[in-house]
Write an enzyme that holds these catalytic residues in place. Sequence first.
Site, PDB file in Angstrom:
ATOM      1  N   ASP A 180       0.818  -1.212   0.000  1.00 48.66           N
ATOM      2  CA  ASP A 180       0.000   0.000   0.000  1.00 48.66           C
ATOM      3  C   ASP A 180       0.860   1.274   0.000  1.00 48.66           C
ATOM      4  OD1 ASP A 180       1.089  -0.098   2.497  1.00 48.66           O
ATOM      5  OD2 ASP A 180      -0.814   0.048   3.590  1.00 48.66           O
ATOM      6  N   CYS A 202       4.748  -0.095   2.845  1.00 48.06           N
ATOM      7  CA  CYS A 202       5.201  -1.411   3.317  1.00 48.06           C
ATOM      8  C   CYS A 202       6.441  -1.313   4.192  1.00 48.06           C
ATOM      9  CB  CYS A 202       5.419  -2.363   2.147  1.00 48.06           C
ATOM     10  SG  CYS A 202       6.660  -1.820   0.953  1.00 48.06           S
ATOM     11  N   HIS A 211       9.116  -4.033  -2.738  1.00 54.64           N
ATOM     12  CA  HIS A 211       8.281  -4.252  -1.565  1.00 54.64           C
ATOM     13  C   HIS A 211       9.101  -4.812  -0.407  1.00 54.64           C
ATOM     14  CE1 HIS A 211       4.502  -5.147   0.509  1.00 54.64           C
ATOM     15  NE2 HIS A 211       5.022  -6.311   0.838  1.00 54.64           N
ATOM     16  N   HIS A 234       2.143  12.367 -10.992  1.00 52.24           N
ATOM     17  CA  HIS A 234       1.450  11.088 -10.794  1.00 52.24           C
ATOM     18  C   HIS A 234       2.396  10.136 -10.072  1.00 52.24           C
ATOM     19  CE1 HIS A 234      -1.100  11.982 -14.652  1.00 52.24           C
ATOM     20  NE2 HIS A 234      -1.375  12.802 -13.646  1.00 52.24           N
TER      21      HIS A 234
END
Length: 210
Positions: A15, A18, A122, A203
């Site tokens: 999300d 992490c 991650h 972005h």
Amino acid sequence: MEDGGVLVRRVIPADNSCLFNAVGYAMEHNKEKASELRSVIAATVKSDPVTYNEAFLGKLNEEYVQWILNPEKWGGAIELSILCDHYAREIAAYDIQTMRCDLYGQGKGLTERVMLLYDGLHYDVLAVAPFADAPEEVDQTIFNVDKSGSIGSTAALAANFVQEAHRARKYTDTGKFTLRCSVCQKGVVGEKEAVEHAKATQHTNFQEYC
């Protein structure tokens, strides 16, 4: 580590926070520490603009403070070093692709260590469980550091785990991975293109795709 224990990978939700939630789980068995730990880091950086200057942070001190509080921004080495000091425990971050272990807090006389696992995008946690399918509640995530700076056989287990994950290619090559911008759907290749797109458009949400 108790006899018969096994090393396990505890998955942290993907999300954008992490790293923070992985540290929270490793330190406190809590996967919802991101907001609190981002605030800890922001306060630390704001309180010491000499150490945490533009050259060190890659942006102005006050810009970084606002940046790290944004739940969409990822953490890395700077944040791990601050959290290591915050908890007064070493943080070993194992990189699956390079099989390198970056040890934060080494040489500071800290007596405990936690272990994170990084796959290129991650962070998860490496823990010792009594058996393979044991519930997370019985995980051991904090390990004693001996006088030689080692955590004994647990370090060897972690190194073997990382080697096996590397052989199985359980990592993302950030120089070659393909991402799609979740905002405008533009496809980019590699971390460099993603960073350039983020700078040009503001972005920051990307999804990996094949």
